[in-house]
Design a protein around this motif. Structure first.
Motif, PDB file in Angstrom:
ATOM      1  N   ASN A   3       0.574  -1.358   0.055  1.00  7.42           N
ATOM      2  CA  ASN A   3      -0.422  -0.098  -0.361  1.00  7.42           C
ATOM      3  C   ASN A   3       0.863   1.237   0.037  1.00  7.42           C
ATOM      4  N   ASP A   4       0.826   1.989  -0.766  1.00  3.28           N
ATOM      5  CA  ASP A   4       1.131   3.485  -1.144  1.00  3.28           C
ATOM      6  C   ASP A   4       0.826   3.821   0.761  1.00  3.28           C
ATOM      7  N   ALA A   5       0.549   4.447   1.437  1.00  9.59           N
ATOM      8  CA  ALA A   5       0.929   4.885   2.844  1.00  9.59           C
ATOM      9  C   ALA A   5       2.036   3.653   3.290  1.00  9.59           C
ATOM     10  N   THR A  38      -4.169   0.357   6.932  1.00 13.09           N
ATOM     11  CA  THR A  38      -5.608   0.540   7.034  1.00 13.09           C
ATOM     12  C   THR A  38      -5.615   1.345   6.407  1.00 13.09           C
ATOM     13  N   GLU A  39      -7.079   1.752   6.461  1.00 12.56           N
ATOM     14  CA  GLU A  39      -8.335   2.192   5.871  1.00 12.56           C
ATOM     15  C   GLU A  39      -8.489   3.746   5.822  1.00 12.56           C
ATOM     16  N   LEU A  40      -7.507   4.506   6.712  1.00 13.50           N
ATOM     17  CA  LEU A  40      -8.342   5.901   7.421  1.00 13.50           C
ATOM     18  C   LEU A  40      -8.759   6.482   6.762  1.00 13.50           C
ATOM     19  N   ALA A  63     -14.252  10.385   4.067  1.00  4.17           N
ATOM     20  CA  ALA A  63     -13.820  11.528   4.869  1.00  4.17           C
ATOM     21  C   ALA A  63     -12.044  11.932   3.408  1.00  4.17           C
ATOM     22  N   GLU A  64     -12.313  10.665   2.363  1.00  2.76           N
ATOM     23  CA  GLU A  64     -11.491  11.386   1.003  1.00  2.76           C
ATOM     24  C   GLU A  64     -12.109  12.076   0.559  1.00  2.76           C
ATOM     25  N   ARG A  65     -13.539  11.545  -0.075  1.00  3.24           N
ATOM     26  CA  ARG A  65     -14.199  12.661  -0.895  1.00  3.24           C
ATOM     27  C   ARG A  65     -14.582  14.004   0.215  1.00  3.24           C
TER      28      ARG A  65
END
Ligand code: BGC
Length: 252
Positions: A104-106, A149-151, A161-163
């Motif tokens: 995952n990139d993060a 984690t996909e927070l 949240a990302e929207r």
């Protein structure tokens, strides 16, 4: 050890050779626009072009903007939905003919910051948040990563949240830095309520622009920009590949 670190993002695919013993970039970074639609075949071809640009014949570490379990994509928020259940590692190995290691990139950005940047030698709970097309997170407890984690997908103000507060949302809604900063502060406050971190590290493009919104951030835990700013994802991907190539060297 030298490894080609690659960061696959919603708008650009970036790569650079990385010295994994120092965490430094070697030579110039190269960026190719992410193909649209960003299907597995199209992205794999872009990765091949990137590898050819560097005339690279060694291992590759690749940060990918989705949940990656055992090399397989399990989500697809800002990439083509056909990625779900794609064996990304296998696909990239086939097209490049080289050993590719995907995460995952993060998580990649977090690994770089924990080894060489703001999280170096720090204990406690540290959350790295990358803000770009989406929002990615990497959570560390005493230096140990809790992967995937996909927070960025927590609900905030009735939406993902990302929207609400990614960099893409800022651009899409033409928000001032002040307005966006307030939204981002709400997001960090939610993370703080849930996880009580000791430190937030900010990665992605916004890390270099923190002066534009830091006055809106009111969390107890400090927010600091990633030491390697937007390059953390590239560096961490290379570190991940180095660790998987020779696991015994991992903690050196
Ligand atoms: C994805 C994450 C990713 C983040 C940053 C989100 O949309 O679900 O897996 O880390 O974007 O790219």
């Amino acid at each position: 050890m030298q490894i080609l670190g690659v960061d696959i993002g919603g708008s650009g695919i970036k790569g650079c050779l990385v010295d994994t013993t120092t965490g430094e970039l070697i030579g110039e970074r190269h960026r190719i626009q992410t193909p649209q639609p960003a299907t597995p075949a199209a992205v794999a071809h872009t990765l091949k072009a990137l590898v050819e640009h560097f005339e690279w014949k060694g291992p590759i570490g690749c940060g990918f903007p989705a949940t990656i379990q055992h090399g397989i994509a399990k989500s697809a928020a800002n990439i083509d939905s056909s990625w779900v259940e794609t064996d990304v590692e296998h696909l990239f190995r086939e097209i490049t003919g080289l050993p590719c290691f995907v995460l995952n990139d993060a998580d990649a950005a977090g690994i770089a910051e924990m080894r060489f940047g703001e999280g170096k030698a720090r204990q406690g709970v540290i959350i790295l948040v990358t803000v770009g097309t989406g929002i990615g997170t990497a959570v560390f407890v005493n230096g140990q990563l809790l992967p995937n984690t996909e927070l960025g997908h927590l609900m905030l103000e009735g939406m993902i949240a990302e929207r609400y507060c990614s960099d893409a949302a800022r651009k899409r809604e033409d928000l001032s830095w002040s307005k966006w900063g307030k939204r981002f502060n709400q997001y960090l406050a939610r993370l703080e309520f849930l996880f009580s971190p000791d430190l937030f590290i900010l990665g992605g493009g916004s890390a270099a622009k923190m002066d534009k919104f830091i006055d809106k951030i009111a969390t107890r835990a400090p927010l600091v920009p990633a030491a390697s700013l937007n390059q953390a994802g590239i560096i961490g991907a290379a570190l991940h590949a180095a660790a998987r190539q020779s696991p015994a060297r991992k903690r050196k």
